[in-house]
Design a protein around this motif. Structure first.
Motif, PDB file in Angstrom:
ATOM      1  N   LEU A  72       2.778   9.318   2.461  1.00 32.37           N
ATOM      2  CA  LEU A  72       3.043  10.694   2.040  1.00 32.37           C
ATOM      3  C   LEU A  72       4.493  10.869   1.603  1.00 32.37           C
ATOM      4  CD1 LEU A  72       1.012  12.532   4.827  1.00 32.37           C
ATOM      5  CD2 LEU A  72       0.518  12.560   2.371  1.00 32.37           C
ATOM      6  N   ARG A  73       5.414  10.215   2.298  1.00 24.81           N
ATOM      7  CA  ARG A  73       6.823  10.290   1.899  1.00 24.81           C
ATOM      8  C   ARG A  73       7.005   9.725   0.492  1.00 24.81           C
ATOM      9  NH1 ARG A  73       9.037   8.822   7.483  1.00 24.81           N
ATOM     10  NH2 ARG A  73       9.733  10.817   8.293  1.00 24.81           N
ATOM     11  N   THR A  74       6.338   8.618   0.217  1.00 24.60           N
ATOM     12  CA  THR A  74       6.447   8.010  -1.111  1.00 24.60           C
ATOM     13  C   THR A  74       5.947   8.970  -2.186  1.00 24.60           C
ATOM     14  OG1 THR A  74       6.122   5.816  -0.153  1.00 24.60           O
ATOM     15  CG2 THR A  74       5.806   6.019  -2.517  1.00 24.60           C
ATOM     16  N   ILE A  94       0.841  -1.208   0.000  1.00 21.97           N
ATOM     17  CA  ILE A  94       0.000   0.000   0.000  1.00 21.97           C
ATOM     18  C   ILE A  94       0.870   1.250   0.000  1.00 21.97           C
ATOM     19  CG2 ILE A  94      -1.661   1.342   1.352  1.00 21.97           C
ATOM     20  CD1 ILE A  94      -2.837  -1.341   2.311  1.00 21.97           C
ATOM     21  N   VAL A  95       1.899   1.244   0.821  1.00 20.86           N
ATOM     22  CA  VAL A  95       2.770   2.426   0.954  1.00 20.86           C
ATOM     23  C   VAL A  95       3.424   2.790  -0.371  1.00 20.86           C
ATOM     24  CG1 VAL A  95       4.961   3.212   1.954  1.00 20.86           C
ATOM     25  CG2 VAL A  95       3.197   2.219   3.429  1.00 20.86           C
ATOM     26  N   VAL A  96       3.900   1.788  -1.120  1.00 22.43           N
ATOM     27  CA  VAL A  96       4.604   2.085  -2.376  1.00 22.43           C
ATOM     28  C   VAL A  96       3.670   2.201  -3.573  1.00 22.43           C
ATOM     29  CG1 VAL A  96       6.696   0.963  -1.538  1.00 22.43           C
ATOM     30  CG2 VAL A  96       5.091  -0.339  -2.960  1.00 22.43           C
ATOM     31  N   GLY A  97       2.368   1.946  -3.362  1.00 15.47           N
ATOM     32  CA  GLY A  97       1.413   2.126  -4.442  1.00 15.47           C
ATOM     33  C   GLY A  97       1.140   0.904  -5.289  1.00 15.47           C
ATOM     34  N   TYR A  98       1.619  -0.266  -4.857  1.00 18.10           N
ATOM     35  CA  TYR A  98       1.274  -1.510  -5.567  1.00 18.10           C
ATOM     36  C   TYR A  98      -0.241  -1.700  -5.516  1.00 18.10           C
ATOM     37  CZ  TYR A  98       1.081  -6.539  -6.629  1.00 18.10           C
ATOM     38  OH  TYR A  98       0.776  -7.763  -7.180  1.00 18.10           O
ATOM     39  N   PHE A  99      -0.808  -1.491  -4.315  1.00 16.05           N
ATOM     40  CA  PHE A  99      -2.255  -1.367  -4.176  1.00 16.05           C
ATOM     41  C   PHE A  99      -2.554   0.121  -4.077  1.00 16.05           C
ATOM     42  CE2 PHE A  99      -1.794  -5.591  -1.880  1.00 16.05           C
ATOM     43  CZ  PHE A  99      -2.259  -6.336  -2.961  1.00 16.05           C
ATOM     44  N   LYS A 100      -3.358   0.627  -4.993  1.00 13.67           N
ATOM     45  CA  LYS A 100      -3.608   2.059  -5.064  1.00 13.67           C
ATOM     46  C   LYS A 100      -4.854   2.462  -4.267  1.00 13.67           C
ATOM     47  CE  LYS A 100      -1.292   2.730  -9.487  1.00 13.67           C
ATOM     48  NZ  LYS A 100      -0.437   1.581  -9.219  1.00 13.67           N
ATOM     49  N   ALA A 101      -4.928   3.747  -3.958  1.00 13.38           N
ATOM     50  CA  ALA A 101      -6.067   4.267  -3.218  1.00 13.38           C
ATOM     51  C   ALA A 101      -7.369   3.890  -3.909  1.00 13.38           C
ATOM     52  CB  ALA A 101      -5.951   5.788  -3.098  1.00 13.38           C
ATOM     53  N   GLY A 102      -8.298   3.329  -3.149  1.00 12.57           N
ATOM     54  CA  GLY A 102      -9.588   2.931  -3.696  1.00 12.57           C
ATOM     55  C   GLY A 102      -9.642   1.502  -4.199  1.00 12.57           C
ATOM     56  N   ASP A 103      -8.489   0.836  -4.337  1.00 12.61           N
ATOM     57  CA  ASP A 103      -8.480  -0.559  -4.798  1.00 12.61           C
ATOM     58  C   ASP A 103      -9.183  -1.459  -3.785  1.00 12.61           C
ATOM     59  OD1 ASP A 103      -7.075   0.098  -7.040  1.00 12.61           O
ATOM     60  OD2 ASP A 103      -5.193  -0.868  -6.446  1.00 12.61           O
ATOM     61  N   ARG A 104     -10.018  -2.381  -4.296  1.00 10.70           N
ATOM     62  CA  ARG A 104     -10.634  -3.380  -3.428  1.00 10.70           C
ATOM     63  C   ARG A 104      -9.591  -4.417  -3.040  1.00 10.70           C
ATOM     64  NH1 ARG A 104     -15.401  -6.588  -5.429  1.00 10.70           N
ATOM     65  NH2 ARG A 104     -15.396  -7.232  -3.254  1.00 10.70           N
ATOM     66  N   LEU A 105      -9.663  -4.867  -1.805  1.00  7.47           N
ATOM     67  CA  LEU A 105      -8.763  -5.906  -1.313  1.00  7.47           C
ATOM     68  C   LEU A 105      -9.598  -7.148  -1.041  1.00  7.47           C
ATOM     69  CD1 LEU A 105      -6.637  -3.701   1.111  1.00  7.47           C
ATOM     70  CD2 LEU A 105      -6.012  -4.475  -1.179  1.00  7.47           C
ATOM     71  N   VAL A 106      -9.511  -8.103  -1.938  1.00  3.16           N
ATOM     72  CA  VAL A 106     -10.330  -9.314  -1.853  1.00  3.16           C
ATOM     73  C   VAL A 106      -9.570 -10.377  -1.060  1.00  3.16           C
ATOM     74  CG1 VAL A 106     -11.533 -11.097  -3.179  1.00  3.16           C
ATOM     75  CG2 VAL A 106     -11.348  -8.751  -4.085  1.00  3.16           C
ATOM     76  N   GLU A 107     -10.192 -10.867  -0.004  1.00  3.75           N
ATOM     77  CA  GLU A 107      -9.533 -11.832   0.887  1.00  3.75           C
ATOM     78  C   GLU A 107      -8.983 -13.034   0.132  1.00  3.75           C
ATOM     79  OE1 GLU A 107     -11.890 -13.213   4.096  1.00  3.75           O
ATOM     80  OE2 GLU A 107     -12.156 -11.223   4.990  1.00  3.75           O
TER      81      GLU A 107
END
Length: 224
Positions: free
Chosen positions: A168-170, A27-40
């Motif tokens: 934010l640093r990223t 999440i921090v580096v943007g592999y998963f982007k803001a708003g992306d669904r996280l499916v278990e």
């Protein structure tokens, strides 16, 4: 005869801890982007852990502010708005300038050497493309600074925000609009501390955070 020390069991990360670190970093580096669904199910397959472990990690990251649970949709990567980011920068401004000020007042030669070693770590990864190593190096520098200052409670507060601070640093680390490179900013803070110049240490932190927050605002408001 076996020495007793050789029988000592070293602490090893649990599957939950490893999965937590992996998803947090993603999440921090943007592999998963803001708003992306996280499916278990997908996360379970990708990480090679059970869905119960994934569920536990999601709850933990929700508490850190990296994940939101949306009714009828489930967990998503939290959307980082300027409204939220501004509050984080304001808290950092209050805590970090005071920590830098008191660090400069209290630092003895041994402290300065330890802080300089952390600065060298930042330098060694400053040109790398690995955002995680750069973030970890910056975190280690600040941890040492707060420790020298004796601001242990303030550091506990910062730690609770660290995941969102890292996001934010990223965002700001590689922007072309940076007037002064991150490593140079940290070097200026260290120089003030090395000279036991408390007022200048405070001012260097203020200038650093003002520039970082301005860049973050530009980026986040463009995304909204």
């Amino acid at each position: 005869m076996i020495q007793s020390q050789s029988l000592k069991i070293e602490s090893t990360p649990t599957l939950r801890e490893l999965a937590l670190t992996k998803i947090r970093q993603a999440i921090v580096v943007g592999y998963f982007k803001a708003g992306d669904r996280l499916v278990e199910r997908n996360l379970s397959d990708e990480l090679g852990v059970s869905r119960s472990v994934v569920r536990e990690v999601i709850r933990y990251l929700e508490a850190e502010g990296l994940i939101e649970i949306i009714p009828k949709k489930g967990p998503i990567v939290a959307i980082l708005t300027w409204e939220v980011a501004e509050q984080i920068y304001n808290i950092r401004m209050l805590l970090e300038q005071e920590a830098a000020h008191d660090c400069a007042l209290r630092a003895i030669e041994q402290d300065k050497k330890r802080l300089y070693d952390r600065l060298l770590q930042i330098d060694s990864v400053s040109g790398a493309s690995d955002d995680i190593h750069r973030i970890e190096a910056s975190l280690a520098f600040y941890e040492q600074l707060f420790h020298i200052a004796g601001h242990t409670i303030a550091w506990e507060i910062v730690q609770r925000l660290n995941s969102r601070i890292s996001r934010l640093r990223t965002l700001t680390l590689k922007t072309r609009e940076r007037q002064v490179a991150g490593f140079e900013r940290m070097t200026r803070i260290w120089r003030a501390i090395d000279q036991n110049d408390a007022q200048r240490a405070r001012q260097e932190v203020i200038e650093h955070l003002r520039e970082a927050s301005s860049l973050a605002r530009q980026i986040l408001e463009q995304q909204e």
